[in-house]
Design a protein around this motif. Sequence first.
Motif, mmCIF file in Angstrom:
data_model
loop_
_atom_site.group_PDB
_atom_site.id
_atom_site.type_symbol
_atom_site.label_atom_id
_atom_site.label_comp_id
_atom_site.label_asym_id
_atom_site.label_seq_id
_atom_site.Cartn_x
_atom_site.Cartn_y
_atom_site.Cartn_z
ATOM 1 N N VAL A 153 0.863 -1.176 0.000
ATOM 2 C CA VAL A 153 0.000 0.000 0.000
ATOM 3 C C VAL A 153 0.900 1.227 0.000
ATOM 4 C CG1 VAL A 153 -1.881 1.216 1.163
ATOM 5 C CG2 VAL A 153 -1.741 -1.273 1.308
ATOM 6 N N ALA A 154 0.744 2.087 -1.011
ATOM 7 C CA ALA A 154 1.680 3.199 -1.162
ATOM 8 C C ALA A 154 0.959 4.427 -1.695
ATOM 9 C CB ALA A 154 2.814 2.808 -2.113
ATOM 10 N N PRO A 155 1.454 5.626 -1.346
ATOM 11 C CA PRO A 155 0.899 6.852 -1.938
ATOM 12 C C PRO A 155 1.310 6.981 -3.399
ATOM 13 C CG PRO A 155 2.728 7.370 -0.473
ATOM 14 C CD PRO A 155 2.464 5.902 -0.316
ATOM 15 N N LEU A 156 0.503 7.678 -4.159
ATOM 16 C CA LEU A 156 0.724 7.803 -5.594
ATOM 17 C C LEU A 156 2.069 8.456 -5.913
ATOM 18 C CD1 LEU A 156 -0.268 7.626 -8.523
ATOM 19 C CD2 LEU A 156 -1.546 9.738 -8.149
ATOM 20 N N ALA A 157 2.500 9.391 -5.077
ATOM 21 C CA ALA A 157 3.733 10.131 -5.355
ATOM 22 C C ALA A 157 4.958 9.222 -5.407
ATOM 23 C CB ALA A 157 3.938 11.215 -4.297
ATOM 24 N N PHE A 158 4.874 8.006 -4.814
ATOM 25 C CA PHE A 158 6.029 7.111 -4.765
ATOM 26 C C PHE A 158 6.065 6.127 -5.926
ATOM 27 C CE2 PHE A 158 6.172 7.453 0.163
ATOM 28 C CZ PHE A 158 6.521 8.796 0.019
ATOM 29 N N MET A 159 5.213 6.301 -6.921
ATOM 30 C CA MET A 159 5.166 5.381 -8.046
ATOM 31 C C MET A 159 6.148 5.734 -9.157
ATOM 32 S SD MET A 159 3.010 2.882 -7.572
ATOM 33 C CE MET A 159 3.660 2.856 -5.891
ATOM 34 N N ARG A 160 6.667 6.934 -9.157
ATOM 35 C CA ARG A 160 7.540 7.357 -10.245
ATOM 36 C C ARG A 160 8.795 6.485 -10.314
ATOM 37 N NH1 ARG A 160 7.516 11.642 -13.344
ATOM 38 N NH2 ARG A 160 5.986 12.730 -12.035
ATOM 39 N N GLY A 161 9.169 6.083 -11.529
ATOM 40 C CA GLY A 161 10.371 5.293 -11.738
ATOM 41 C C GLY A 161 10.192 3.802 -11.576
ATOM 42 N N ARG A 162 9.000 3.350 -11.209
ATOM 43 C CA ARG A 162 8.786 1.923 -10.979
ATOM 44 C C ARG A 162 8.151 1.261 -12.200
ATOM 45 N NH1 ARG A 162 6.007 0.685 -5.326
ATOM 46 N NH2 ARG A 162 6.726 -1.382 -5.995
ATOM 47 N N THR A 163 8.375 -0.051 -12.335
ATOM 48 C CA THR A 163 7.698 -0.870 -13.341
ATOM 49 C C THR A 163 7.079 -2.048 -12.614
ATOM 50 O OG1 THR A 163 9.283 -0.255 -15.055
ATOM 51 C CG2 THR A 163 7.954 -2.223 -15.438
ATOM 52 N N LEU A 164 5.768 -2.202 -12.727
ATOM 53 C CA LEU A 164 5.041 -3.197 -11.952
ATOM 54 C C LEU A 164 4.649 -4.362 -12.854
ATOM 55 C CD1 LEU A 164 2.773 -0.675 -10.016
ATOM 56 C CD2 LEU A 164 4.894 -1.742 -9.225
ATOM 57 N N ASN A 165 5.404 -5.451 -12.761
ATOM 58 C CA ASN A 165 5.123 -6.665 -13.522
ATOM 59 C C ASN A 165 4.379 -7.677 -12.660
ATOM 60 O OD1 ASN A 165 6.495 -5.868 -15.950
ATOM 61 N ND2 ASN A 165 8.446 -6.297 -14.920
ATOM 62 N N ASP A 166 3.514 -8.474 -13.288
ATOM 63 C CA ASP A 166 2.784 -9.552 -12.598
ATOM 64 C C ASP A 166 2.119 -9.052 -11.327
ATOM 65 O OD1 ASP A 166 3.592 -11.556 -14.465
ATOM 66 O OD2 ASP A 166 5.564 -11.545 -13.518
ATOM 67 N N ALA A 167 1.456 -7.912 -11.424
ATOM 68 C CA ALA A 167 0.822 -7.303 -10.256
ATOM 69 C C ALA A 167 -0.607 -6.880 -10.596
ATOM 70 C CB ALA A 167 1.619 -6.096 -9.778
ATOM 71 N N PHE A 168 -1.450 -6.872 -9.574
ATOM 72 C CA PHE A 168 -2.791 -6.311 -9.687
ATOM 73 C C PHE A 168 -2.747 -4.966 -8.975
ATOM 74 C CE2 PHE A 168 -7.219 -7.691 -10.671
ATOM 75 C CZ PHE A 168 -7.850 -6.487 -10.364
ATOM 76 N N VAL A 169 -2.850 -3.905 -9.748
ATOM 77 C CA VAL A 169 -2.652 -2.543 -9.230
ATOM 78 C C VAL A 169 -3.993 -1.818 -9.199
ATOM 79 C CG1 VAL A 169 -1.295 -0.431 -9.430
ATOM 80 C CG2 VAL A 169 -0.384 -2.587 -10.348
ATOM 81 N N ILE A 170 -4.316 -1.212 -8.060
ATOM 82 C CA ILE A 170 -5.553 -0.448 -7.909
ATOM 83 C C ILE A 170 -5.200 0.978 -7.510
ATOM 84 C CG2 ILE A 170 -7.738 -0.236 -6.678
ATOM 85 C CD1 ILE A 170 -7.621 -3.225 -6.128
ATOM 86 N N LEU A 171 -5.626 1.936 -8.309
ATOM 87 C CA LEU A 171 -5.501 3.348 -7.967
ATOM 88 C C LEU A 171 -6.865 3.835 -7.508
ATOM 89 C CD1 LEU A 171 -4.125 6.083 -7.785
ATOM 90 C CD2 LEU A 171 -4.544 6.396 -10.235
ATOM 91 N N ASP A 172 -6.973 4.132 -6.225
ATOM 92 C CA ASP A 172 -8.241 4.566 -5.644
ATOM 93 C C ASP A 172 -8.262 6.085 -5.508
ATOM 94 O OD1 ASP A 172 -10.781 4.127 -4.504
ATOM 95 O OD2 ASP A 172 -9.947 4.252 -2.489
ATOM 96 N N GLU A 173 -9.474 6.671 -5.480
ATOM 97 C CA GLU A 173 -9.650 8.125 -5.378
ATOM 98 C C GLU A 173 -8.841 8.841 -6.466
ATOM 99 O OE1 GLU A 173 -11.728 9.691 -3.399
ATOM 100 O OE2 GLU A 173 -12.388 7.895 -2.342
ATOM 101 N N ALA A 174 -8.926 8.323 -7.688
ATOM 102 C CA ALA A 174 -8.103 8.845 -8.777
ATOM 103 C C ALA A 174 -8.487 10.259 -9.187
ATOM 104 C CB ALA A 174 -8.190 7.907 -9.989
ATOM 105 N N GLN A 175 -9.658 10.728 -8.766
ATOM 106 C CA GLN A 175 -10.039 12.101 -9.112
ATOM 107 C C GLN A 175 -9.119 13.125 -8.442
ATOM 108 O OE1 GLN A 175 -11.794 10.199 -7.085
ATOM 109 N NE2 GLN A 175 -12.225 11.332 -5.208
ATOM 110 N N ASN A 176 -8.381 12.686 -7.413
ATOM 111 C CA ASN A 176 -7.456 13.574 -6.717
ATOM 112 C C ASN A 176 -6.031 13.481 -7.261
ATOM 113 O OD1 ASN A 176 -9.388 14.651 -4.959
ATOM 114 N ND2 ASN A 176 -9.166 12.940 -3.533
ATOM 115 N N ALA A 177 -5.852 12.755 -8.356
ATOM 116 C CA ALA A 177 -4.552 12.716 -9.041
ATOM 117 C C ALA A 177 -4.503 13.846 -10.060
ATOM 118 C CB ALA A 177 -4.357 11.367 -9.730
ATOM 119 N N THR A 178 -3.401 14.541 -10.100
ATOM 120 C CA THR A 178 -3.247 15.599 -11.091
ATOM 121 C C THR A 178 -3.021 14.995 -12.467
ATOM 122 O OG1 THR A 178 -0.850 15.742 -10.778
ATOM 123 C CG2 THR A 178 -2.239 17.102 -9.334
ATOM 124 N N SER A 179 -3.039 15.834 -13.479
ATOM 125 C CA SER A 179 -2.810 15.353 -14.843
ATOM 126 C C SER A 179 -1.441 14.700 -14.966
ATOM 127 C CB SER A 179 -2.926 16.523 -15.826
ATOM 128 O OG SER A 179 -2.595 16.107 -17.133
#
Length: 393
Positions: A268-294
């Motif tokens: 479980v991680a905040p969105l800001a920490f996703m930069r630079g990562r590559t997620l293979n063989d994973a089920f990824v859920i982004l919740d409350e996506a309306q609060n993500a900037t462009s």
Amino acid sequence: MLEGAEARSERAPKSRGKQPHRPHVAHLPRRTVAPGLHPFYAEGVRRQDRMGNPSYSANLEVENTSVLMALSGPNSAVLNEVAKESGAEISLRGNTIYLAGQEGDVRLAFRYLRDAAELVGRGFTISPSDVAGSLRGLRADPKRSLTELLDETILVTARRRPVLPKSEAQRRYVEAMRTHDLTFGIGPAGTGKTYLAMAMAASWLGQKRVKRIVLVRPAVEAGERLGFLPGDLAEKVNPYLRPLYDALYDMLDFERAEQLKERGQIEVAPLAFMRGRTLNDAFVILDEAQNATSEQMRMFLTRFGYGSKVVVTGDITQTDLPQGARSGLKEARDLLQNVPGIAFCTFTDSDVVRHPLVQKIIVAYEQRDAALAAARAEQQQQQQQQREPSSER
């Protein structure tokens, strides 16, 4: 009211004289029933009530008492909800459920109770909150059964009861998650977007179709400043991620979930920490996506790799971004709507599965927002009309 069992037990008179009048019987369709149901179909009877208005009646007998009790609910709560939402009069005497009223209402209620009894016989649980959405789906498609409406069952674990979609929109959402690598679930609060995505993620992890679950959420405060938060990084971001933990513990036992977290199979991680990562063989859920900037949405959507499945959920009417900031979810919907391989599932207030008041609250706010938007449009039009004479001069 003519009961189906009694109707068939009547013998024809031996005399060849004038036969007694029998009411017109409209047979409801035969159906293979689950164990515990009496193996006969109910009969619908057209009659007139005391006021001379056309009336229709039918009955359904359930031999298995435990199935009947589960189908009725505590204090007949499920039957009362079916009567309220369908418009049919429903009563229970012995092991037989009696229905009366307008033909369309009776047939709708009968279809629901017949299929619900079959589901209960297979081990599913029916609650009063499930009734309204299911009846809406049956009313919208007269040829579809309740079992077909809810056929997208999610088996999380052997010890947990299966998760069933409770509306047609939820069924399409579950189907989209199974058949698309990237799915957007957009709609108001309480429509099951995050819950169903979490159930699907837990199911896929249990089946070893993915190696881990990654739960992501923007760390955005909902209209108030929390100030400095003590503790390490995990403790600082924990309040923002608590809703994801709540959904996770609904799907898995607490001890099991903690073991998976320690092994790194659930993150479980905040969105800001996703930069630079590559997620293979994973089920990824982004919740409350309306609060993500462009920029954040663009960064996130380019993170998942081979063998991964991504689900993005949010409600574009509840954005907590600073004034003037464009929601990344709204922008992604506009840009990616027609891209092959990406599914967009939209929910409305009719799909809300929380307390019945939640649906009414959502409708009230939507009406208010529509009125404000109309007032702003009218004001802009008036200002434009005032500018036109001055420009001509």
